[in-house]
Scaffold this motif. Sequence first.
Motif, short mmCIF file in Angstrom:
data_model
loop_
_atom_site.label_atom_id
_atom_site.label_comp_id
_atom_site.label_asym_id
_atom_site.label_seq_id
_atom_site.Cartn_x
_atom_site.Cartn_y
_atom_site.Cartn_z
N GLY A 254 98.31 20.24 6.82
CA GLY A 254 99.10 19.26 7.56
C GLY A 254 100.59 19.41 7.40
N VAL A 255 101.04 20.09 6.36
CA VAL A 255 102.48 20.27 6.16
C VAL A 255 102.94 21.67 6.55
CG1 VAL A 255 102.64 18.50 4.39
CG2 VAL A 255 102.16 20.87 3.71
N THR A 256 102.06 22.41 7.20
CA THR A 256 102.42 23.74 7.70
C THR A 256 102.57 23.70 9.22
OG1 THR A 256 100.16 24.53 8.15
CG2 THR A 256 100.97 24.70 5.86
N GLU A 257 103.00 24.82 9.78
CA GLU A 257 103.09 24.95 11.23
C GLU A 257 101.80 25.49 11.83
OE1 GLU A 257 106.49 27.45 11.81
OE2 GLU A 257 107.91 25.79 11.58
N ASP A 258 100.72 25.51 11.05
CA ASP A 258 99.45 26.03 11.55
C ASP A 258 98.85 25.13 12.62
OD1 ASP A 258 99.77 28.10 9.79
OD2 ASP A 258 98.23 27.44 8.37
N THR A 259 99.19 23.84 12.60
CA THR A 259 98.81 22.94 13.70
C THR A 259 100.09 22.24 14.16
OG1 THR A 259 98.44 20.86 12.50
CG2 THR A 259 96.66 22.50 12.44
N VAL B 63 100.47 19.06 14.09
CA VAL B 63 100.56 17.75 13.45
C VAL B 63 101.87 17.59 12.70
CG1 VAL B 63 99.57 16.30 11.63
CG2 VAL B 63 98.08 17.35 13.34
N GLU B 64 102.29 18.61 11.99
CA GLU B 64 103.57 18.55 11.26
C GLU B 64 104.72 18.27 12.21
OE1 GLU B 64 107.39 20.50 10.29
OE2 GLU B 64 105.84 21.30 11.65
N HIS B 65 104.71 18.90 13.38
CA HIS B 65 105.77 18.70 14.37
C HIS B 65 105.70 17.29 14.96
CE1 HIS B 65 108.25 20.63 17.87
NE2 HIS B 65 108.85 19.59 17.34
N PHE B 66 104.49 16.85 15.29
CA PHE B 66 104.33 15.48 15.79
C PHE B 66 104.85 14.47 14.77
CE2 PHE B 66 100.58 17.13 18.41
CZ PHE B 66 101.29 17.11 19.59
N TYR B 67 104.54 14.70 13.51
CA TYR B 67 104.99 13.78 12.46
C TYR B 67 106.51 13.66 12.46
CZ TYR B 67 106.09 11.96 7.83
OH TYR B 67 106.61 11.22 6.80
N ARG B 68 107.22 14.79 12.52
CA ARG B 68 108.68 14.77 12.47
C ARG B 68 109.26 14.05 13.68
NH1 ARG B 68 110.81 19.29 13.28
NH2 ARG B 68 109.06 20.72 13.50
N GLU B 69 108.72 14.33 14.85
CA GLU B 69 109.24 13.72 16.07
C GLU B 69 109.00 12.21 16.08
OE1 GLU B 69 110.91 15.39 18.44
OE2 GLU B 69 110.63 17.36 17.55
N ILE B 70 107.80 11.80 15.69
CA ILE B 70 107.48 10.38 15.71
C ILE B 70 108.25 9.63 14.64
CG2 ILE B 70 105.60 8.72 15.34
CD1 ILE B 70 103.72 10.75 16.71
N TYR C 115 102.35 26.94 25.36
CA TYR C 115 103.77 27.24 25.17
C TYR C 115 104.32 26.68 23.86
CZ TYR C 115 104.61 29.07 29.89
OH TYR C 115 104.61 29.84 31.03
N GLU C 116 103.53 25.89 23.15
CA GLU C 116 104.02 25.30 21.90
C GLU C 116 104.38 26.36 20.86
OE1 GLU C 116 101.67 21.00 22.24
OE2 GLU C 116 100.79 22.66 21.08
N CYS D 274 97.44 11.56 9.76
CA CYS D 274 96.96 12.85 10.25
C CYS D 274 97.40 13.99 9.33
CB CYS D 274 97.46 13.10 11.67
SG CYS D 274 96.69 12.03 12.91
N VAL D 275 98.65 13.93 8.88
CA VAL D 275 99.12 14.92 7.90
C VAL D 275 98.25 14.85 6.65
CG1 VAL D 275 101.02 15.56 6.38
CG2 VAL D 275 101.49 14.95 8.75
N GLN D 276 97.95 13.65 6.18
CA GLN D 276 97.18 13.48 4.96
C GLN D 276 95.76 14.00 5.11
OE1 GLN D 276 98.95 12.44 2.52
NE2 GLN D 276 97.45 12.22 0.87
N VAL D 277 95.14 13.75 6.25
CA VAL D 277 93.78 14.22 6.49
C VAL D 277 93.72 15.75 6.44
CG1 VAL D 277 91.97 14.42 8.25
CG2 VAL D 277 93.02 12.20 7.79
#
Length: 399
Positions: A351-356, A358-365, A33-34, A343-346
Amino acid sequence: MSNADSTKGGYSPQALEIAAKVEAFVRDVVTPYEADTRRDHHGNPLDSLIDELKEKARAAGVLTPHILPDGGHLTQRETALVLRKSGLSILGPLAVNTTAPDEGNMYLLGKVGSPELKERFLNPLVQGKCRSAFFMTEPDGGAGSDPSMMKTTCKMDGNHWVINGKKRFITGADGASVGIIMAKSDDGACMFLVDLPDPAIQITRVPNTIDTGMPGGHAEITIDNLRVPADQMLGESGEGFKYAQIRLSPARLSHCMRWHGAAVRANEIATDYANRRQAFGKTLIDHEGVGFMLADNLMDLKTAELMIDWCADVLDTGALGTAESSMAKVTVSEALSRVADRCVQVLGGTGVTEDTMVEHFYREIRAFRIYDGPTEVHKWSLAKKIKRDWKAQQESTAA
């Protein structure tokens, strides 16, 4: 569930089973559902999406999993395990009903609500039938990191309290059915339970924010002559700050639990990418610059987990204070922020796209380092405690 979770102490077989079911549900049912497009113009999930997920959680037997069918509650250490599993997706806590502000509001009402208030306001929250909001933070000049600056007022008029003021960053207010409002009487801070929506409570603005994981966003509110029956006050006039601490310290810890799960998932995605992606003749994981970042992630995740479990154990003894919750909030939020950043850097450009996710996790955290008190305020509070303890020690030695 990992072998580590099944072998370390402090968990009953029942808690381990619940955690395993929550993890399976979040990974198998929630994560697809993400990509669901049922979002408002701020990017926050719509209630139609959350309600659908809650129904699936109810059918799977994982709705409000930390509160048992007989009304009992898992220990805080066991709750930490379950909430970490729910946090493996941004939508996970919303789906299984362990999210903020509902989880903290349920905890507060369960501790101090009268039987009548529990029946009317708590039970629908536990059953996942509605959402709630906690009205404390105010615009500039009012309550925020310093709640003693509260400007929202409440005055008695017959058998009602009349509340006036403005609130800011009220998570989930748009669409909530239960509200807990803090206001100031001549006696001090007070806390009230109210039904929402109410025409006297107007949402004036919902700003765009770095995080987009909460239905309703973080609203600005005007309260204009709201009349609340006297029996909807929690406790007595002037006791509001005491009840706020009952809620806020465990709520900070619950945030740590949920975002730990998000950081674990981000690290899983980054680890998978680093073991598949080739550069300069070998996989990324074999380049020290990448491999060391993932090693640092493991250490930060374990440090955060240990801090959460330590604080949960203290809470289970009934001795959790502001200092302990501050230490946990700072340690965990800073550690998880480092994990998400790495994780974004790796992932590099990915990492700065919505393809995974990780970008969303980064913003929330990243937002977690601000709400429930920014890092600097908690450190300031701890420094004051250090000074008090030092002075007490000097006076004791002198005596």
